[in-house]
Scaffold this motif. Structure first.
Motif, PDB file in Angstrom:
ATOM      1  N   ALA A 105       0.822  -1.215  -0.123  1.00 16.00           N
ATOM      2  CA  ALA A 105       0.012   0.164   0.070  1.00 16.00           C
ATOM      3  C   ALA A 105       0.970   1.432   0.130  1.00 16.00           C
ATOM      4  CB  ALA A 105      -0.993  -0.046   1.361  1.00 16.00           C
ATOM      5  N   VAL A 106       0.624   2.213  -1.027  1.00 15.29           N
ATOM      6  CA  VAL A 106       1.533   3.353  -0.966  1.00 15.29           C
ATOM      7  C   VAL A 106       0.398   4.405  -1.031  1.00 15.29           C
ATOM      8  CG1 VAL A 106       2.714   4.820  -2.370  1.00 15.29           C
ATOM      9  CG2 VAL A 106       3.188   2.432  -2.531  1.00 15.29           C
ATOM     10  N   CYS A 107       0.455   5.352  -0.085  1.00 13.35           N
ATOM     11  CA  CYS A 107      -0.365   6.578   0.159  1.00 13.35           C
ATOM     12  C   CYS A 107       0.030   7.814  -0.504  1.00 13.35           C
ATOM     13  CB  CYS A 107      -0.783   6.756   1.522  1.00 13.35           C
ATOM     14  SG  CYS A 107      -1.918   5.475   2.108  1.00 13.35           S
ATOM     15  N   GLN A 108      -0.761   8.839  -0.581  1.00 15.63           N
ATOM     16  CA  GLN A 108      -0.338  10.149  -0.946  1.00 15.63           C
ATOM     17  C   GLN A 108      -1.306  11.254  -0.320  1.00 15.63           C
ATOM     18  OE1 GLN A 108      -0.500  10.965  -5.132  1.00 15.63           O
ATOM     19  NE2 GLN A 108      -2.733  10.581  -5.314  1.00 15.63           N
ATOM     20  N   PRO A 109      -0.885  12.449   0.117  1.00 12.75           N
ATOM     21  CA  PRO A 109      -1.749  13.515   0.412  1.00 12.75           C
ATOM     22  C   PRO A 109      -2.570  13.866  -0.366  1.00 12.75           C
ATOM     23  CG  PRO A 109       0.146  14.313   0.242  1.00 12.75           C
ATOM     24  CD  PRO A 109       0.472  13.121  -0.014  1.00 12.75           C
ATOM     25  N   ASP A 128      -4.547   7.057  -2.984  1.00 16.03           N
ATOM     26  CA  ASP A 128      -3.721   5.959  -3.654  1.00 16.03           C
ATOM     27  C   ASP A 128      -2.549   6.637  -4.293  1.00 16.03           C
ATOM     28  OD1 ASP A 128      -2.771   3.440  -4.121  1.00 16.03           O
ATOM     29  OD2 ASP A 128      -3.672   3.297  -6.178  1.00 16.03           O
ATOM     30  N   GLY A 129      -1.314   6.245  -4.000  1.00 19.52           N
ATOM     31  CA  GLY A 129       0.061   6.861  -4.346  1.00 19.52           C
ATOM     32  C   GLY A 129       0.559   5.879  -5.574  1.00 19.52           C
ATOM     33  N   GLY A 130      -0.058   4.591  -5.654  1.00 15.65           N
ATOM     34  CA  GLY A 130       0.457   3.838  -6.559  1.00 15.65           C
ATOM     35  C   GLY A 130       0.831   2.581  -6.078  1.00 15.65           C
ATOM     36  N   THR A 154      -6.231  19.304   8.858  1.00 19.23           N
ATOM     37  CA  THR A 154      -5.873  17.899   8.452  1.00 19.23           C
ATOM     38  C   THR A 154      -6.427  16.960   9.050  1.00 19.23           C
ATOM     39  OG1 THR A 154      -4.025  18.120  10.363  1.00 19.23           O
ATOM     40  CG2 THR A 154      -3.483  19.104   7.993  1.00 19.23           C
ATOM     41  N   ASN A 155      -6.415  15.698   8.445  1.00 15.55           N
ATOM     42  CA  ASN A 155      -7.281  14.483   8.754  1.00 15.55           C
ATOM     43  C   ASN A 155      -6.332  13.401   8.397  1.00 15.55           C
ATOM     44  OD1 ASN A 155     -10.264  15.514   9.802  1.00 15.55           O
ATOM     45  ND2 ASN A 155      -9.486  16.642   7.962  1.00 15.55           N
ATOM     46  N   THR A 156      -6.214  12.260   9.316  1.00 14.46           N
ATOM     47  CA  THR A 156      -5.496  10.956   9.045  1.00 14.46           C
ATOM     48  C   THR A 156      -6.577   9.967   8.652  1.00 14.46           C
ATOM     49  OG1 THR A 156      -3.570  11.699  10.400  1.00 14.46           O
ATOM     50  CG2 THR A 156      -3.898   9.365   9.637  1.00 14.46           C
ATOM     51  N   VAL A 157      -6.382   9.506   7.281  1.00 12.00           N
ATOM     52  CA  VAL A 157      -7.307   8.306   7.000  1.00 12.00           C
ATOM     53  C   VAL A 157      -6.467   7.362   6.748  1.00 12.00           C
ATOM     54  CG1 VAL A 157      -9.174   9.884   6.138  1.00 12.00           C
ATOM     55  CG2 VAL A 157      -7.143   9.140   4.422  1.00 12.00           C
ATOM     56  N   THR A 158      -7.039   6.085   6.642  1.00  8.79           N
ATOM     57  CA  THR A 158      -6.270   4.794   6.392  1.00  8.79           C
ATOM     58  C   THR A 158      -6.804   4.084   5.320  1.00  8.79           C
ATOM     59  OG1 THR A 158      -6.099   4.435   8.880  1.00  8.79           O
ATOM     60  CG2 THR A 158      -5.837   2.216   7.300  1.00  8.79           C
ATOM     61  N   LEU A 159      -5.869   3.722   4.242  1.00  7.80           N
ATOM     62  CA  LEU A 159      -6.051   3.216   3.090  1.00  7.80           C
ATOM     63  C   LEU A 159      -5.846   1.783   3.099  1.00  7.80           C
ATOM     64  CD1 LEU A 159      -6.882   3.169  -0.031  1.00  7.80           C
ATOM     65  CD2 LEU A 159      -4.560   3.823  -0.654  1.00  7.80           C
ATOM     66  N   THR A 160      -6.570   0.919   2.943  1.00  2.00           N
ATOM     67  CA  THR A 160      -6.532  -0.629   2.866  1.00  2.00           C
ATOM     68  C   THR A 160      -6.697  -1.338   1.460  1.00  2.00           C
ATOM     69  OG1 THR A 160      -7.421  -0.759   5.298  1.00  2.00           O
ATOM     70  CG2 THR A 160      -7.174  -2.864   3.969  1.00  2.00           C
ATOM     71  N   ASP A 169      -2.778  -5.056   2.791  1.00  2.09           N
ATOM     72  CA  ASP A 169      -1.591  -4.026   3.539  1.00  2.09           C
ATOM     73  C   ASP A 169      -2.328  -2.583   3.492  1.00  2.09           C
ATOM     74  OD1 ASP A 169       0.738  -3.057   4.536  1.00  2.09           O
ATOM     75  OD2 ASP A 169       1.400  -2.344   2.688  1.00  2.09           O
ATOM     76  N   ALA A 170      -1.868  -1.780   4.551  1.00  2.00           N
ATOM     77  CA  ALA A 170      -2.530  -0.469   4.705  1.00  2.00           C
ATOM     78  C   ALA A 170      -1.538   0.592   5.048  1.00  2.00           C
ATOM     79  CB  ALA A 170      -3.428  -0.690   6.007  1.00  2.00           C
ATOM     80  N   CYS A 171      -1.877   1.829   4.493  1.00  2.00           N
ATOM     81  CA  CYS A 171      -1.004   2.899   4.657  1.00  2.00           C
ATOM     82  C   CYS A 171      -1.772   4.192   5.159  1.00  2.00           C
ATOM     83  CB  CYS A 171      -0.415   3.462   3.712  1.00  2.00           C
ATOM     84  SG  CYS A 171      -1.393   3.732   2.260  1.00  2.00           S
ATOM     85  N   GLN A 172      -1.418   5.095   5.712  1.00  2.00           N
ATOM     86  CA  GLN A 172      -1.994   6.432   6.275  1.00  2.00           C
ATOM     87  C   GLN A 172      -1.673   7.558   5.442  1.00  2.00           C
ATOM     88  OE1 GLN A 172      -1.137   6.412  10.590  1.00  2.00           O
ATOM     89  NE2 GLN A 172      -3.184   5.682  11.075  1.00  2.00           N
ATOM     90  N   ALA A 173      -2.922   8.271   4.744  1.00  2.00           N
ATOM     91  CA  ALA A 173      -2.827   9.396   4.034  1.00  2.00           C
ATOM     92  C   ALA A 173      -3.236  10.646   5.156  1.00  2.00           C
ATOM     93  CB  ALA A 173      -3.553   9.391   2.929  1.00  2.00           C
TER      94      ALA A 173
END
Length: 229
Positions: A105-109, A128-130, A154-160, A169-173
């Motif tokens: 998982a790759v995140c982007q702001p 989704d950053g790719g 600003t808010n933190t979200v989780t991408l699964t 897999d998960a990341c935070q954006a």
């Protein structure tokens, strides 16, 4: 003894030895796992469950030895067993193809502006950053996709990221929520009477009480609130 019937003779004959018995093919079921490229190779000896022949050495061949993401699950594969006389026997094995490698998982702001009703929404693709996986067709999910006036900043979200084999897999954006719409100032003309000492005072509600904003009641101020003669 001089008898005309005494003595011996010999001759030669060609004896052709044939092996007409086919080997006995014995298969065993196998599980293979895809690699980071989404492929797997299965050697024939891994499927051999103890094949035998009356004359020793055997040649083993599979109807399929290469697998990819399209073969996830159970696959029927034939093993052809041949001996030196080209006698053959065949058995069938179940080859189970697994994907145990998780996506990356790759995140982007991302930034989003509230609309005229004070709400905003995003999609998983926005942050989704790719993200990648060894097999195509991952699904993306966010733990929060809608925002309102209480989320400004600003808010933190989780991408699964989850693949077809349920590896994840998960990341935070960081999602920045802004309110870019100005309030709507609506003024009303009024008349005010001076009091006994020649003074009058007005409030913001009298002039701009109908003003609106997408994030609730706006703050009102007057350039002049006190009047006299």
């Amino acid at each position: 003894d001089g008898s005309p019937n005494s003595g011996s003779g010999s001759c030669m004959a060609m004896v052709t030895v044939e092996d007409l018995l086919p080997p006995q093919a014995e298969c065993t079921d196998v599980t293979v796992q895809l690699d980071e490229n989404g492929t797997a190779f299965l050697p024939s000896f891994n499927v051999d469950g103890g094949s035998s022949d009356n004359c020793g050495t055997l040649d083993l061949a599979l109807s399929q030895s290469s697998f990819d993401c399209t073969h996830l699950g159970e696959n029927a594969v034939d093993m052809i067993v041949s001996d030196g006389s080209n006698n053959q026997d065949t058995c069938t094995a179940t080859i189970t193809v697994e994907d145990v490698i998780s996506p990356v998982a790759v995140c982007q702001p991302f930034s989003v502006s509230l609309d005229s009703t004070g709400f905003a929404s995003i999609t998983a693709d926005n942050v989704d950053g790719g993200s990648t996986d060894n097999c195509p067709g991952v699904s993306l999910m966010l733990n929060q996709s809608t925002f309102d006036c209480g989320d400004i900043g600003t808010n933190t979200v989780t991408l699964t990221v989850t693949d077809a084999s349920n590896n994840s897999d998960a990341c935070q954006a960081t999602v920045t929520v802004t309110d870019d719409l100005p309030p709507q100032a609506l003024c009303a003309d009024i008349s005010v009477a001076l009091d006994s000492i020649g003074q009058a005072m007005i409030t913001t509600d009298l002039i701009g009480g109908a003003s609106t904003d997408n994030c609730g009641a706006p703050d009102l101020s007057l350039s002049q609130a006190d009047f006299d003669c």
